[in-house]
Design a protein around this motif. Sequence first.
Motif, PDB file in Angstrom:
ATOM      1  N   HIS A 106       0.812  -1.223   0.000  1.00  0.00           N
ATOM      2  CA  HIS A 106       0.000   0.000   0.000  1.00  0.00           C
ATOM      3  C   HIS A 106       0.844   1.271   0.000  1.00  0.00           C
ATOM      4  N   THR A 182     -11.614   1.808  -4.834  1.00  0.00           N
ATOM      5  CA  THR A 182     -11.482   1.524  -3.406  1.00  0.00           C
ATOM      6  C   THR A 182     -11.442   0.033  -3.104  1.00  0.00           C
ATOM      7  N   VAL A 186      -8.371  -2.758  -0.796  1.00  0.00           N
ATOM      8  CA  VAL A 186      -8.976  -3.482   0.328  1.00  0.00           C
ATOM      9  C   VAL A 186      -8.821  -4.987   0.122  1.00  0.00           C
ATOM     10  N   ALA A 213      -7.588  -4.734   5.220  1.00  0.00           N
ATOM     11  CA  ALA A 213      -8.686  -3.990   4.603  1.00  0.00           C
ATOM     12  C   ALA A 213      -8.669  -2.527   5.032  1.00  0.00           C
ATOM     13  N   VAL A 214      -8.414  -2.279   6.310  1.00  0.00           N
ATOM     14  CA  VAL A 214      -8.359  -0.905   6.809  1.00  0.00           C
ATOM     15  C   VAL A 214      -7.211  -0.146   6.147  1.00  0.00           C
ATOM     16  N   SER A 215      -6.066  -0.798   6.007  1.00  0.00           N
ATOM     17  CA  SER A 215      -4.935  -0.159   5.330  1.00  0.00           C
ATOM     18  C   SER A 215      -5.312   0.216   3.893  1.00  0.00           C
ATOM     19  N   GLY A 216      -6.037  -0.681   3.216  1.00  0.00           N
ATOM     20  CA  GLY A 216      -6.492  -0.379   1.863  1.00  0.00           C
ATOM     21  C   GLY A 216      -7.459   0.790   1.823  1.00  0.00           C
ATOM     22  N   LEU A 217      -8.358   0.860   2.805  1.00  0.00           N
ATOM     23  CA  LEU A 217      -9.303   1.978   2.870  1.00  0.00           C
ATOM     24  C   LEU A 217      -8.574   3.303   3.075  1.00  0.00           C
ATOM     25  N   SER A 220      -7.038   4.348  -0.165  1.00  0.00           N
ATOM     26  CA  SER A 220      -8.059   4.847  -1.089  1.00  0.00           C
ATOM     27  C   SER A 220      -8.506   6.253  -0.708  1.00  0.00           C
TER      28      SER A 220
END
Length: 484
Positions: A106, A182, A186, A213-217, A220
């Motif tokens: 990320h 997004t 995630v 998932a939070v890191s991806g959010l 985004s």
Amino acid sequence: MEAMVATVPLLVTLALLTRPLPGWVPPAAGIVAAIGLGLAVLGARPAEFGGALGQGVPTFVEVLAIMAGGVTLARVMERGGANARLTAWLSSGAAPGLGTALLMIHGVVPFLETVTGFGVSVIVGLPLLLGLGFTPLRAAVLVLLGLTIGPWGSMAPGTLLGAQLGGLDFQEVGVLAAVLNTVHPVVSGATAALLVHRPGTRGGRATGMALGAVSGLVQSALILGANLTLGTAPAGAVAAFLMTVLWLLVLRRGHLAPGPGVAVLPYVVLMVGTVLGTALEGVLPASASALGALVGSPALWSFTGALLGMRLLRLRGEDARAVPGEAARLWAAIAIPTSLYLVLGYCLTAGGHSEALAGSLAGLGAGYLAAAPFLAGVSGYITASNTGAMSMFGTVQMDTGPALGVRPEWMNALHNSAAGYAIIAGPARIETAYRMALPAQRADGAAAGERPVTRTDMLVWLVPPVLVGLSLQAAAAVIVLPGL
């Protein structure tokens, strides 16, 4: 009948892509078919082809210049030892766990993809992952999971091309792509958690997937914010840079020192220069449009970073002499096929193929919307380039969407995002990562309890997240996009 004829150039291109041919052959054959059938069957005139290609010249020049700057900077950083210094900095005090994996997929890898693009980040990022202690298989999969930032790769020439093809606002399509994209970071974050999870370690799989998932959010959200405030071209680089800093602060408990020194400065020049250049381009008067296009182009700042890198890294002798030739060969290998895909896209439009296909596909109704991300994915999979994918099917998608109640801007964003994510499981990226990981496997031998790196295992890890991401976008295309 016209719709069937209109598909022939695409089918010819797809069929030849399955054969062991030079990369320029499939798009070249598609161009010949598009022109011939356009003139003979679809009623196109020679002047229409000439006019379409003439209008595309500025975009051609900019895209090719961005590629040239990116690969030149990449070779300077490799020859000057900057990448080796960055590896040492990133690996200092960090174990090959989930936090380090998320730092890479990320932060570091997408940053490299935005400042170089066209898969150069795989060449640079995989050695960094190996240096951090990941096994060859995990390193190969993780570096590809990090390519979730396709619409902004190489400072967004594919997104620029899509805006130009559809006559759309560049920043608006970047913002909409950020919204639809997004799901991909995630999904990649959750997949990375499954990949690096070790039985008996603190926290279970579900906790790790939630963290991924939070890191991806967060990534985004940063991309969307950067698109809104700084413009589309530098948005991915700025967001990925911030994610890198955030994860380093987490892993080092609030400390970044000691830093990588001058090794990171050429990348910083590219990022900051593009941001400031884009801002200046927006305020210059129309009479200075040529100057604005120059200072706002990532190509200028790529070459500036490369020149600065040669000085700061004291690149001399054989290393300095080798850079131009290496960069030229890499640029030619990338630029020639990509240029031909650009020409194919313009020929499909000028020859009436896109219009005929759009009219036919619109009759599928919501079924077409559900299929649109997968059509985009196919184009990304086979071209390994958001720019090539946009050239191949982007115009068809934008022409079809309005008949189904979806604005061209949303169809552009959907196509751009979906194509970019499918690239991670494409043959070109798989082969690059596999070839780079294999020597490490041979040198170290199979670690106890670890699977060796194989193309099959890489596909097993990469195809499911791609299918999940595209399926989520298909649901959004059917349920959410009509009427927006």
